[in-house]
Design a protein around this motif. Structure first.
Motif, PDB file in Angstrom:
ATOM      1  N   THR A  47      56.422   6.257  51.153  1.00 26.73           N
ATOM      2  CA  THR A  47      54.966   6.339  51.278  1.00 26.73           C
ATOM      3  C   THR A  47      54.385   7.450  50.418  1.00 26.73           C
ATOM      4  O   THR A  47      53.303   7.299  49.836  1.00 26.73           O
ATOM      5  CB  THR A  47      54.574   6.567  52.749  1.00 26.73           C
ATOM      6  N   VAL A  48      55.098   8.581  50.312  1.00 22.88           N
ATOM      7  CA  VAL A  48      54.568   9.715  49.537  1.00 22.88           C
ATOM      8  C   VAL A  48      55.125   9.754  48.120  1.00 22.88           C
ATOM      9  O   VAL A  48      54.990  10.760  47.414  1.00 22.88           O
ATOM     10  CB  VAL A  48      54.836  11.052  50.247  1.00 22.88           C
ATOM     11  N   GLY A  49      55.752   8.656  47.676  1.00 22.38           N
ATOM     12  CA  GLY A  49      56.098   8.528  46.270  1.00 22.38           C
ATOM     13  C   GLY A  49      57.480   8.967  45.847  1.00 22.38           C
ATOM     14  O   GLY A  49      57.751   9.047  44.642  1.00 22.38           O
ATOM     15  N   ARG A  77      57.520  19.586  55.168  1.00 29.09           N
ATOM     16  CA  ARG A  77      56.981  20.700  54.372  1.00 29.09           C
ATOM     17  C   ARG A  77      58.024  21.240  53.411  1.00 29.09           C
ATOM     18  O   ARG A  77      57.734  21.543  52.253  1.00 29.09           O
ATOM     19  CB  ARG A  77      56.489  21.811  55.303  1.00 29.09           C
ATOM     20  N   PHE A  80      58.636  18.371  50.628  1.00 29.73           N
ATOM     21  CA  PHE A  80      57.579  17.938  49.733  1.00 29.73           C
ATOM     22  C   PHE A  80      56.610  19.040  49.313  1.00 29.73           C
ATOM     23  O   PHE A  80      55.768  18.820  48.448  1.00 29.73           O
ATOM     24  CB  PHE A  80      56.814  16.771  50.365  1.00 29.73           C
ATOM     25  N   ASP A  82      53.792  20.381  49.180  1.00 30.25           N
ATOM     26  CA  ASP A  82      52.351  20.226  49.334  1.00 30.25           C
ATOM     27  C   ASP A  82      52.011  19.850  50.777  1.00 30.25           C
ATOM     28  O   ASP A  82      52.605  18.939  51.350  1.00 30.25           O
ATOM     29  CB  ASP A  82      51.852  19.142  48.376  1.00 30.25           C
ATOM     30  N   ASP A  84      49.300  18.462  52.156  1.00 29.03           N
ATOM     31  CA  ASP A  84      48.758  17.118  52.346  1.00 29.03           C
ATOM     32  C   ASP A  84      49.855  16.061  52.275  1.00 29.03           C
ATOM     33  O   ASP A  84      49.875  15.107  53.069  1.00 29.03           O
ATOM     34  CB  ASP A  84      47.689  16.827  51.290  1.00 29.03           C
ATOM     35  N   ARG A  85      50.764  16.236  51.338  1.00 21.14           N
ATOM     36  CA  ARG A  85      51.862  15.280  51.193  1.00 21.14           C
ATOM     37  C   ARG A  85      52.792  15.335  52.411  1.00 21.14           C
ATOM     38  O   ARG A  85      53.267  14.307  52.886  1.00 21.14           O
ATOM     39  CB  ARG A  85      52.641  15.591  49.912  1.00 21.14           C
ATOM     40  N   ALA A  86      53.025  16.531  52.914  1.00 20.31           N
ATOM     41  CA  ALA A  86      53.877  16.682  54.090  1.00 20.31           C
ATOM     42  C   ALA A  86      53.261  15.985  55.298  1.00 20.31           C
ATOM     43  O   ALA A  86      53.958  15.292  56.052  1.00 20.31           O
ATOM     44  CB  ALA A  86      54.099  18.158  54.386  1.00 20.31           C
ATOM     45  N   ALA A  88      51.075  13.511  55.221  1.00 16.73           N
ATOM     46  CA  ALA A  88      51.097  12.070  54.985  1.00 16.73           C
ATOM     47  C   ALA A  88      52.477  11.498  55.305  1.00 16.73           C
ATOM     48  O   ALA A  88      52.600  10.431  55.921  1.00 16.73           O
ATOM     49  CB  ALA A  88      50.729  11.773  53.531  1.00 16.73           C
ATOM     50  N   ALA A  89      53.527  12.228  54.908  1.00 20.63           N
ATOM     51  CA  ALA A  89      54.893  11.791  55.205  1.00 20.63           C
ATOM     52  C   ALA A  89      55.133  11.796  56.708  1.00 20.63           C
ATOM     53  O   ALA A  89      55.767  10.876  57.253  1.00 20.63           O
ATOM     54  CB  ALA A  89      55.899  12.691  54.499  1.00 20.63           C
TER      55      ALA A  89
END
Length: 238
Positions: A47-49, A77, A80, A82, A84-86, A88-89
């Motif tokens: 999901t987070v790429g 955290r 990833f 970032d 926001d990315r953490a 989202a994951a």
């Protein structure tokens, strides 16, 4: 208490103190989830790429295995970076895990009986997790365990997750134990053991039903290693 009452593969301990509180992990210790954590992580990573195959994905999977027992948002955290990315994951992880809870989780054999026997003996039992409070609640509901233990704690409502001592200390405060030496901590990962050590618990019990092997558990220097949480009453109540 003589060591003969403890399985031969456990770390030596000359006497078991009187225990007032047992803090038990859930996934891998009292609950089996048939690989749901790794599967949900793969969904979150995609999901987070994160590439679905290759060394980066392999390293991330290994990190997830090594950090089993820790707060999942903290794991993301670290992986990833970032924020926001953490988050989202973490959201994707929880959605993927929660979607399979009903069919994917089951009690470790003997776990419910162990909890009931300890409580019947006057010992407080608190179940803890590295999942969010909402995921913990869904697991408990699926198992019919909402009234099985005295209390339930997750990092979101009890400070930081493992290996920090917050979950154990919060449980001890709520149980109003006389001393931290009256606390036992039980888990299937080295992070569970380390959390109990930092809190000052006297019994640090690893079990072999979950994520970490006996060798991995021994790196955290538990006082005992048991085949299963089903063996716990023989250690504490005898």
């Amino acid at each position: 208490m003589p060591n003969a009452t403890v399985p031969a593969h456990t770390a030596p301990l000359t006497e078991t103190p009187a225990i007032e509180l047992v803090v038990m992990d859930m996934a891998g210790t009292t609950v089996t989830d048939d690989g749901l954590v790794v599967g949900a992580f793969d969904t979150a990573a995609t999901t987070v790429g994160l590439a679905e195959d290759g060394p980066e994905r392999d390293r991330a999977r290994q990190y997830v295995q090594d950090t089993m027992g820790q707060s999942k948002i903290e794991v993301f955290r670290a992986l990833f970076g970032d924020e926001d990315r953490a988050h989202a994951a973490n959201r994707a992880f929880e959605e993927a895990y929660d979607a399979r809870i009903v069919d994917g989780v089951a009690p470790v054999p003997g776990a419910a009986d162990t909890i009931s026997r300890l409580r019947a003996a006057g010992i407080t039992v608190v179940l803890t997790t590295g999942f969010s409070p909402s995921t913990q609640e869904q697991i408990l509901t699926a198992l019919g365990w909402t009234d099985l233990a005295d209390a339930y704690l997750a990092p979101g409502d009890a400070g930081r997750g493992r290996p920090f001592p917050d979950l154990v200390l919060t449980a001890a405060l709520r149980a109003q134990v006389s001393d931290m030496t009256a606390v036992a901590v039980v888990g299937d990962t080295s992070n569970d053991i380390e959390s109990g050590r930092r809190a000052g618990a006297s019994l640090l019990v690893g079990v072999l039903t979950g994520a970490h092997s006996e060798n991995q558990l021994r790196t955290a220097e538990p006082t005992h290693i048991l085949a299963s949480v089903a063996d716990l009453p023989a250690l504490i109540l005898s």
